[in-house]
Design a protein around this motif. Structure first.
Motif, PDB file in Angstrom:
ATOM      1  N   UNK A   9       0.861  -1.207  -0.146  1.00 54.30           N
ATOM      2  CA  UNK A   9      -0.105  -0.061  -0.071  1.00 54.30           C
ATOM      3  C   UNK A   9       1.011   1.229   0.018  1.00 54.30           C
ATOM      4  N   UNK A  10       0.538   2.195  -0.792  1.00 56.94           N
ATOM      5  CA  UNK A  10       1.312   3.583  -1.250  1.00 56.94           C
ATOM      6  C   UNK A  10       0.346   4.554  -0.757  1.00 56.94           C
ATOM      7  N   UNK A  11       0.873   5.437   0.188  1.00 58.54           N
ATOM      8  CA  UNK A  11       0.018   6.625   0.388  1.00 58.54           C
ATOM      9  C   UNK A  11       0.942   7.859  -0.120  1.00 58.54           C
ATOM     10  N   UNK A  12       0.390   8.510  -1.097  1.00 59.58           N
ATOM     11  CA  UNK A  12       0.880   9.627  -1.418  1.00 59.58           C
ATOM     12  C   UNK A  12       0.317  11.048  -0.972  1.00 59.58           C
ATOM     13  N   UNK A  13       1.106  11.847  -0.257  1.00 57.77           N
ATOM     14  CA  UNK A  13       0.713  12.844   0.319  1.00 57.77           C
ATOM     15  C   UNK A  13       0.843  14.215  -0.606  1.00 57.77           C
ATOM     16  N   UNK A  39       5.611  10.053  -1.148  1.00 59.79           N
ATOM     17  CA  UNK A  39       5.052   8.733  -0.870  1.00 59.79           C
ATOM     18  C   UNK A  39       5.583   7.955  -0.036  1.00 59.79           C
ATOM     19  N   UNK A  40       4.804   7.243   0.863  1.00 62.80           N
ATOM     20  CA  UNK A  40       5.298   6.548   2.157  1.00 62.80           C
ATOM     21  C   UNK A  40       4.493   5.239   2.062  1.00 62.80           C
ATOM     22  N   UNK A  41       5.036   4.304   2.598  1.00 58.49           N
ATOM     23  CA  UNK A  41       4.495   2.903   3.147  1.00 58.49           C
ATOM     24  C   UNK A  41       4.667   2.603   4.536  1.00 58.49           C
ATOM     25  N   UNK A  42       3.840   1.841   5.041  1.00 62.35           N
ATOM     26  CA  UNK A  42       3.809   1.503   6.518  1.00 62.35           C
ATOM     27  C   UNK A  42       5.131   1.519   7.016  1.00 62.35           C
ATOM     28  N   UNK A  43       5.306   1.811   8.480  1.00 61.41           N
ATOM     29  CA  UNK A  43       6.469   1.668   9.268  1.00 61.41           C
ATOM     30  C   UNK A  43       7.475   2.792   8.659  1.00 61.41           C
ATOM     31  N   UNK A  62       0.927  11.990   3.927  1.00 69.68           N
ATOM     32  CA  UNK A  62       1.169  10.508   3.314  1.00 69.68           C
ATOM     33  C   UNK A  62       0.870   9.690   4.481  1.00 69.68           C
ATOM     34  N   UNK A  63       1.208  10.003   5.549  1.00 67.59           N
ATOM     35  CA  UNK A  63       1.386   9.247   7.034  1.00 67.59           C
ATOM     36  C   UNK A  63      -0.129   9.260   7.310  1.00 67.59           C
ATOM     37  N   UNK A  64      -0.714  10.715   7.264  1.00 68.29           N
ATOM     38  CA  UNK A  64      -2.265  10.464   7.691  1.00 68.29           C
ATOM     39  C   UNK A  64      -3.101   9.630   6.778  1.00 68.29           C
ATOM     40  N   UNK A  65      -2.623   9.439   5.609  1.00 64.94           N
ATOM     41  CA  UNK A  65      -3.263   8.508   4.456  1.00 64.94           C
ATOM     42  C   UNK A  65      -3.261   7.115   5.016  1.00 64.94           C
ATOM     43  N   UNK A  66      -2.001   6.792   5.431  1.00 62.20           N
ATOM     44  CA  UNK A  66      -1.671   5.288   6.058  1.00 62.20           C
ATOM     45  C   UNK A  66      -2.506   5.234   7.373  1.00 62.20           C
TER      46      UNK A  66
END
Length: 402
Positions: free
Chosen positions: A1-5, A17-21, A107-111
């Motif tokens: 899962x990729x979260x793009x802020x 773009x972030x992923x978990x952890x 991006x972290x908010x999206x995760x």
């Protein structure tokens, strides 16, 4: 899962773009709000492994081209309220505020909110145009109020109380009789310097020219009023110029408002809920399109409470321990334009007071309880919104089944 802020600015945006952890997939970089650059961004995000969701804040009109391109490219885009993101992740002693940090934060908010992120759904063209027409209508209304007050203030030194000489409502084109009158008779001496008979003939010709009804009693009142006042401003070309310019500006704003009002009616009539909304008590030619513009499609709200919260007239609980909050105020976190329109509708209820209407009965109950004016007005608006939601939603669902 990729979260793009995406941290939105006027002409450019910063993307991370972030992923978990805490895994960084793409370090923050900037993209201009051009078709080519946004299209390249969409291709880049679609090329990432796994599902990708894009998160950005609602920033007026700045975010619209970005979310429009990404949505059309097939990406899962989410536009969130600024207040939801404002306090997220602020666990540092030092306050750091940069576009790159904000992009990572989004991006972290999206995760963290992955499962509850609302997907962006573009508005229908008619509803979008109607909303923008209403926003322009509001702006011109403010301008008209300023210009009208300016003209009245100017007339207080040239022709006092000239704005009170006529009670005729504004015409469909926005023109008003008293404004047209002072355009011709811009100083009290323009009336009083003539004999009453001479002014009667002149006033009669003026009424015929502008399509107004002539009334001898009204003419006598005008002549008496003008003869009883003293104009502080001298009868000069400068005074005439000032009044004519003020009248010209006011007429222009009134004409623009009338045109926008007609356009709002035309756009609102294309919407499926138009007949049922216009059939509700208190909803006239102006408030009806305004309500439809601000609320949009009621089916986008999951419940009546959600619509009330969107308007910002809900009263959130305020309890702590053994203390139960009794004096709760409405949140005002919502559409101020919708609250304004609701207040106008409630004013119609208050002026006419139809006792067979549930909203009116509720308003009367709150008044009997001794509630202050604003409290029972907004409580009645809450009641009206709930009825609006149930009525319009049922009508739309029934229309779809037919």
């Amino acid at each position: 899962m990729n979260s793009a802020g995406i941290d939105i600015s006027k002409d450019r945006s910063t993307i991370a773009v972030m992923r978990p952890f805490g895994e960084v997939v793409i370090s923050p970089f900037e993209v201009g709000h051009t078709d080519s650059e946004l299209s390249e961004l969409a291709k880049l995000l679609k090329s990432l492994d796994g599902e990708t969701r894009v998160v950005m804040e609602a920033t007026g009109n700045y975010h619209t081209p970005v979310v429009h391109v990404l949505h059309n490219a097939g990406l899962y885009a989410s536009v969130v309220n600024v207040k939801l993101v404002h306090g997220y992740g602020n666990n540092d002693l030092r306050r750091v505020k940069t576009d790159k940090k904000d992009a990572v934060k989004l991006a972290n908010y999206g995760l963290d909110r992955w499962l509850t992120l609302p997907r962006y759904i573009p508005e229908e063209d008619t509803r979008l145009l109607l909303k923008n027409c209403y926003r322009q209508y509001k702006q011109y209304s403010k301008v008209q109020t300023v210009l009208k007050n300016n003209l009245i203030s100017l007339l207080d030194t040239a022709f006092p109380n000239a704005n009170r000489l006529f009670t005729s409502p504004a015409r469909a084109d926005g023109s008003e009789k008293w404004v047209d009158f002072v355009s011709e008779f811009w100083h009290c001496e323009c009336v009083s310097k003539h004999s009453e008979k001479a002014f009667t003939n002149k006033y009669h010709r003026w009424c015929k020219k502008h399509g107004y009804n002539f009334n001898e009693e009204k003419e006598h009142n005008i002549y008496t009023e003008a003869s009883g006042h003293i104009g502080v401003m001298p009868v000069s070309g400068t005074t005439k110029l000032l009044v004519e310019q003020a009248v010209s500006q006011l007429k222009a704003s009134s004409a623009a408002l009338a045109t926008l009002k007609q356009e709002m009616q035309a756009l609102a009539s294309r919407l499926p809920e138009y007949p049922v909304v216009m059939g509700m008590f208190g909803v006239g030619p102006a408030p009806g399109p305004q309500l439809m513009a601000e609320i949009g499609d009621v089916r986008r709200f999951y419940s009546k409470k959600a619509l009330v919260a969107y308007a910002g007239i809900d009263a959130p609980p305020n309890d702590s321990g053994d203390v139960t909050g009794r004096h709760k105020s409405m949140s005002k976190v919502g559409s101020s334009s919708l609250r304004r329109t609701l207040f106008l509708v409630m004013t119609v209820y208050l002026q006419n007071f139809p006792f067979d209407e549930p909203v009116c009965q509720f308003m009367d109950k709150k008044r009997a309880e001794g509630k202050p004016y604003r409290v029972y007005m907004m409580a009645s608006a809450n009641k009206f919104l709930r009825i609006y939601y149930a009525t319009v939603k049922a009508y739309l669902e029934t229309s779809e089944q037919i």
